[in-house]
Design an enzyme around this catalytic site. Structure first.
Site, PDB file in Angstrom:
ATOM      1  N   GLU A 182      39.148  47.009  54.548  1.00 37.84           N
ATOM      2  CA  GLU A 182      40.609  46.215  55.007  1.00 37.84           C
ATOM      3  C   GLU A 182      41.173  46.710  54.278  1.00 37.84           C
ATOM      4  O   GLU A 182      41.334  48.010  53.124  1.00 37.84           O
ATOM      5  CB  GLU A 182      40.764  44.465  54.067  1.00 37.84           C
ATOM      6  CG  GLU A 182      39.516  44.192  55.467  1.00 37.84           C
ATOM      7  CD  GLU A 182      39.853  42.579  54.826  1.00 37.84           C
ATOM      8  OE1 GLU A 182      40.144  41.981  53.727  1.00 37.84           O
ATOM      9  OE2 GLU A 182      39.705  42.039  55.750  1.00 37.84           O
TER      10      GLU A 182
ATOM     11  N   CYS B 154      48.318  48.959  50.428  1.00 35.11           N
ATOM     12  CA  CYS B 154      47.173  48.937  49.749  1.00 35.11           C
ATOM     13  C   CYS B 154      45.988  49.361  50.396  1.00 35.11           C
ATOM     14  O   CYS B 154      45.073  49.003  51.524  1.00 35.11           O
ATOM     15  CB  CYS B 154      46.715  47.378  49.715  1.00 35.11           C
ATOM     16  SG  CYS B 154      45.387  46.996  47.968  1.00 35.11           S
TER      17      CYS B 154
ATOM     18  N   CYS C 276      31.512  47.651  47.179  1.00 34.70           N
ATOM     19  CA  CYS C 276      31.678  47.790  45.327  1.00 34.70           C
ATOM     20  C   CYS C 276      30.224  47.280  44.886  1.00 34.70           C
ATOM     21  O   CYS C 276      29.836  46.575  45.058  1.00 34.70           O
ATOM     22  CB  CYS C 276      32.548  47.326  44.783  1.00 34.70           C
ATOM     23  SG  CYS C 276      33.407  47.952  43.206  1.00 34.70           S
TER      24      CYS C 276
ATOM     25  N   CYS D 113      31.894  42.331  39.231  1.00 30.46           N
ATOM     26  CA  CYS D 113      33.758  41.160  38.766  1.00 30.46           C
ATOM     27  C   CYS D 113      33.424  39.948  39.444  1.00 30.46           C
ATOM     28  O   CYS D 113      33.096  39.886  40.755  1.00 30.46           O
ATOM     29  CB  CYS D 113      34.737  41.944  38.783  1.00 30.46           C
ATOM     30  SG  CYS D 113      34.669  43.724  38.137  1.00 30.46           S
TER      31      CYS D 113
ATOM     32  N   CYS E  58      36.103  38.936  41.700  1.00 35.49           N
ATOM     33  CA  CYS E  58      36.614  39.618  42.914  1.00 35.49           C
ATOM     34  C   CYS E  58      35.514  39.042  44.015  1.00 35.49           C
ATOM     35  O   CYS E  58      34.576  39.275  44.115  1.00 35.49           O
ATOM     36  CB  CYS E  58      36.601  40.548  42.837  1.00 35.49           C
ATOM     37  SG  CYS E  58      37.454  42.058  43.672  1.00 35.49           S
TER      38      CYS E  58
ATOM     39  N   GLY F  75      36.442  48.106  46.662  1.00 31.18           N
ATOM     40  CA  GLY F  75      36.131  49.250  45.780  1.00 31.18           C
ATOM     41  C   GLY F  75      36.314  49.425  44.218  1.00 31.18           C
ATOM     42  O   GLY F  75      37.424  49.361  44.215  1.00 31.18           O
ATOM     43  N   GLU F  76      35.869  50.260  44.196  1.00 31.55           N
ATOM     44  CA  GLU F  76      36.429  51.411  42.772  1.00 31.55           C
ATOM     45  C   GLU F  76      36.546  52.244  42.674  1.00 31.55           C
ATOM     46  O   GLU F  76      35.415  53.522  42.618  1.00 31.55           O
ATOM     47  CB  GLU F  76      34.610  50.464  41.816  1.00 31.55           C
ATOM     48  CG  GLU F  76      35.371  51.628  40.475  1.00 31.55           C
ATOM     49  CD  GLU F  76      36.798  51.355  39.768  1.00 31.55           C
ATOM     50  OE1 GLU F  76      36.615  50.001  39.551  1.00 31.55           O
ATOM     51  OE2 GLU F  76      37.184  52.414  39.590  1.00 31.55           O
TER      52      GLU F  76
ATOM     53  N   SER G  61      43.893  51.655  40.980  1.00 31.43           N
ATOM     54  CA  SER G  61      43.950  51.106  39.839  1.00 31.43           C
ATOM     55  C   SER G  61      42.523  50.878  40.075  1.00 31.43           C
ATOM     56  O   SER G  61      41.132  51.375  40.116  1.00 31.43           O
ATOM     57  CB  SER G  61      43.976  49.924  40.840  1.00 31.43           C
ATOM     58  OG  SER G  61      44.007  48.878  40.399  1.00 31.43           O
TER      59      SER G  61
ATOM     60  N   SER H  57      42.533  47.933  35.241  1.00 29.64           N
ATOM     61  CA  SER H  57      41.894  46.417  35.444  1.00 29.64           C
ATOM     62  C   SER H  57      42.083  45.691  33.804  1.00 29.64           C
ATOM     63  O   SER H  57      41.094  45.601  33.966  1.00 29.64           O
ATOM     64  CB  SER H  57      41.524  46.375  36.708  1.00 29.64           C
ATOM     65  OG  SER H  57      42.078  46.374  37.801  1.00 29.64           O
ATOM     66  N   LEU H  58      43.212  45.414  33.329  1.00 26.75           N
ATOM     67  CA  LEU H  58      42.615  45.091  31.516  1.00 26.75           C
ATOM     68  C   LEU H  58      41.559  43.326  32.035  1.00 26.75           C
ATOM     69  O   LEU H  58      40.459  43.300  31.739  1.00 26.75           O
ATOM     70  CB  LEU H  58      42.964  44.841  30.474  1.00 26.75           C
ATOM     71  CG  LEU H  58      43.225  44.644  28.907  1.00 26.75           C
ATOM     72  CD1 LEU H  58      41.854  45.560  29.203  1.00 26.75           C
ATOM     73  CD2 LEU H  58      44.101  45.016  28.118  1.00 26.75           C
ATOM     74  N   ASN H  59      42.633  42.347  32.271  1.00 26.66           N
ATOM     75  CA  ASN H  59      41.647  41.289  32.766  1.00 26.66           C
ATOM     76  C   ASN H  59      41.545  40.008  31.304  1.00 26.66           C
ATOM     77  O   ASN H  59      40.590  39.311  32.009  1.00 26.66           O
ATOM     78  CB  ASN H  59      41.389  41.065  33.932  1.00 26.66           C
ATOM     79  CG  ASN H  59      41.061  42.085  34.638  1.00 26.66           C
ATOM     80  OD1 ASN H  59      42.721  41.535  35.007  1.00 26.66           O
ATOM     81  ND2 ASN H  59      40.503  42.665  36.359  1.00 26.66           N
TER      82      ASN H  59
ATOM     83  N   ASN I 246      43.881  34.828  42.462  1.00 26.23           N
ATOM     84  CA  ASN I 246      43.691  34.149  44.431  1.00 26.23           C
ATOM     85  C   ASN I 246      42.652  33.250  44.030  1.00 26.23           C
ATOM     86  O   ASN I 246      41.323  34.717  44.000  1.00 26.23           O
ATOM     87  CB  ASN I 246      43.938  35.512  44.880  1.00 26.23           C
ATOM     88  CG  ASN I 246      45.433  36.105  44.632  1.00 26.23           C
ATOM     89  OD1 ASN I 246      46.999  35.211  45.093  1.00 26.23           O
ATOM     90  ND2 ASN I 246      45.735  37.095  44.750  1.00 26.23           N
TER      91      ASN I 246
ATOM     92  N   CYS J 133      45.591  40.402  46.055  1.00 27.34           N
ATOM     93  CA  CYS J 133      45.186  40.670  45.245  1.00 27.34           C
ATOM     94  C   CYS J 133      43.663  40.376  45.176  1.00 27.34           C
ATOM     95  O   CYS J 133      43.011  39.066  44.812  1.00 27.34           O
ATOM     96  CB  CYS J 133      45.384  41.028  43.712  1.00 27.34           C
ATOM     97  SG  CYS J 133      46.500  42.402  43.554  1.00 27.34           S
TER      98      CYS J 133
HETATM   99  N1  SAH Z   1      38.224  48.492  41.764  1.00 26.46           N
HETATM  100  C1  SAH Z   1      40.006  48.296  41.233  1.00 26.46           C
HETATM  101  C2  SAH Z   1      40.339  48.090  42.777  1.00 26.46           C
HETATM  102  C3  SAH Z   1      40.824  46.916  43.087  1.00 26.46           C
HETATM  103  S1  SAH Z   1      40.734  45.866  42.721  1.00 26.46           S
HETATM  104  C4  SAH Z   1      39.931  47.508  40.405  1.00 26.46           C
HETATM  105  O1  SAH Z   1      39.893  46.745  39.702  1.00 26.46           O
HETATM  106  O2  SAH Z   1      40.941  48.035  39.795  1.00 26.46           O
HETATM  107  C5  SAH Z   1      42.206  45.632  42.804  1.00 26.46           C
HETATM  108  C6  SAH Z   1      42.942  44.559  41.467  1.00 26.46           C
HETATM  109  O3  SAH Z   1      43.001  43.414  42.141  1.00 26.46           O
HETATM  110  C7  SAH Z   1      42.772  45.099  39.815  1.00 26.46           C
HETATM  111  O4  SAH Z   1      43.700  44.922  39.342  1.00 26.46           O
HETATM  112  C8  SAH Z   1      41.730  43.497  39.994  1.00 26.46           C
HETATM  113  O5  SAH Z   1      42.138  42.772  38.654  1.00 26.46           O
HETATM  114  C9  SAH Z   1      42.353  42.336  41.443  1.00 26.46           C
HETATM  115  N2  SAH Z   1      41.436  41.440  41.577  1.00 26.46           N
HETATM  116  C10 SAH Z   1      39.964  41.320  41.809  1.00 26.46           C
HETATM  117  N3  SAH Z   1      40.347  39.883  42.281  1.00 26.46           N
HETATM  118  C11 SAH Z   1      41.049  39.256  42.088  1.00 26.46           C
HETATM  119  C12 SAH Z   1      41.298  37.854  42.753  1.00 26.46           C
HETATM  120  N4  SAH Z   1      40.816  37.550  42.623  1.00 26.46           N
HETATM  121  N5  SAH Z   1      42.599  37.195  41.977  1.00 26.46           N
HETATM  122  C13 SAH Z   1      43.099  38.042  41.478  1.00 26.46           C
HETATM  123  N6  SAH Z   1      43.276  39.415  41.501  1.00 26.46           N
HETATM  124  C14 SAH Z   1      42.048  40.239  41.397  1.00 26.46           C
END
Ligand code: SAH
Length: 343
Positions: free
Chosen positions: A88, A101, A108, A112, A115, A157-158, A188, A210-212, A287, A330
């Site tokens: 996608e 994007c 992947c 996570c 995701c 993907g990463e 990212s 993506s610290l989170n 999301n 996202c």
């Molecule tokens: N693997 C990479 C790029 C793909 S994810 C990464 O982790 O950065 C792109 C962004 O979407 C990241 O910042 C990730 O933390 C965020 N993301 C993933 N799942 C999400 C979700 N369900 N809701 C909101 N953001 C999300």
């Protein structure tokens, strides 16, 4: 045979015999409304002999647009059918320019917890031509008043797990004829430290981490690879780069989950963790998608978190979801058909 889309002008110049021919070919290619399946019979600025040499060295592999969905806010999601995989791509329009994007892998391997792509498992790596084909399709479909100027590797993907191909795609995007500004191309990462360090040393493009989470314990639950690369090591790489490359800004993505990482204590720890790093924090409320039990905080909590971080002097913006009605936001990228929803 190499994918033509993934060849830099320097590489084209070797095959075509001159840089001006390479530029003419690049302009011909990227100005098409659809990706052509073959080279032209004639292209006066290039010449028949050079075209024949290129036809022997490179292939055009136009992807099939399997589905295209446009959300109420103009965000458009494309499902591209590639050999043995579907991915996608999303185009997000702004007032004057659009962002694409891009997916860097089909599926992947990073697991996570929040995701949607993680629920698919891993299919295969994409090559640089397949990443650039995504940009091509999304760019060709953009409205004239909002051309594509930004590319973010934030799809499926990463990127650091497919770094050679990502670096090649970035080089083509930032070189002629597209010439996107390097700081407007953002890769990212979930925090794959060796790849991050290599990317920062090799590429002028922007990095988003993506610290989170603000503690390793919480981050481990959300992103299991934190066991291998803890928060301090990830931020250390950004700090080292800030010393080496003054002026480069790093993006820090922070997905908020209610009751998990959205407290005032998290906001304060985030500010402390980012000391000495020229960081711009992007807050994203989770999301939700089928298969995730995590819930997003209320908009009021998101704003309170943002005000607390920004109030402490760290640049911090809220990224409100775009294209949510078509699951293009996202972390929502996972093909509905692969989950069986539409099968
Ligand atoms: N693997 C990479 C790029 C793909 S994810 C990464 O982790 O950065 C792109 C962004 O979407 C990241 O910042 C990730 O933390 C965020 N993301 C993933 N799942 C999400 C979700 N369900 N809701 C909101 N953001 C999300």
């Amino acid at each position: 045979m190499r994918p033509l889309l993934a060849m830099t002008v320097a590489e084209l110049a070797v095959v075509l015999g001159s840089r001006s021919r390479a530029l003419a070919l690049g302009r011909w290619l990227w100005s098409r409304a659809t990706l052509p399946a073959a080279l032209p019979e004639t292209l006066p600025a290039v010449g028949a002999r050079a075209l024949a040499a290129l036809a022997a060295a490179a292939v055009l592999e136009p992807p099939t647009v399997a589905r295209r969905e446009r959300a109420a806010d103009g965000t458009t999601k494309y499902a591209l059918a590639l050999p043995g995989a579907e991915v996608e791509t999303v185009r997000i329009p702004g007032p004057r320019r659009s962002t694409v994007c891009v997916s860097s892998q089909a599926g992947c391997t990073r697991a996570c917890a929040f995701c949607a792509t993680a629920t698919l498992g891993f299919r295969r790596q994409l090559h640089a031509g397949e990443m650039l084909a995504q940009v091509f399709v999304a760019r060709a479909g953009a409205d004239a008043q909002a051309p594509v100027r930004n590319v973010v590797f934030m799809g499926m993907g990463e990127p650091m797990d497919n770094l050679d191909a990502v670096l090649r795609a970035v080089a083509v995007l930032t070189g002629p004829p597209l010439q996107l500004r390097a700081e407007r191309v953002t890769v990212s990462t979930s925090g794959v430290l060796p790849g991050m360090r290599r990317f920062l040393a090799a590429s002028p493009a922007s990095l988003a981490l993506s610290l989170n989470a603000t503690t390793d314990e919480t981050r481990r639950r959300l992103m299991p690879q934190t066991r291998t690369w803890p928060i301090a090591a990830l931020l250390g790489a950004l700090r080292d780069d800030a010393a080496r490359t003054p002026g480069r800004v790093h993006f820090v993505e922070y997905v908020l989950f209610a009751g998990v990482n959205d407290g005032d204590d998290d906001a304060d720890r985030l500010v402390a963790l980012l000391a000495g790093i020229p960081a711009r924090v992007n807050l994203i409320a989770h999301n939700p998608h089928p298969g995730s039990t995590l819930v997003p905080p209320s908009p009021a909590r998101v704003l309170a978190f943002q005000r607390r971080v920004a109030g402490a002097g760290v640049r911090c913006l809220v990224r409100w979801p775009r294209g949510r009605d078509i699951a293009a936001a996202c972390g929502q990228l996972a093909l509905a058909s692969s989950r069986g929803v539409r099968a």
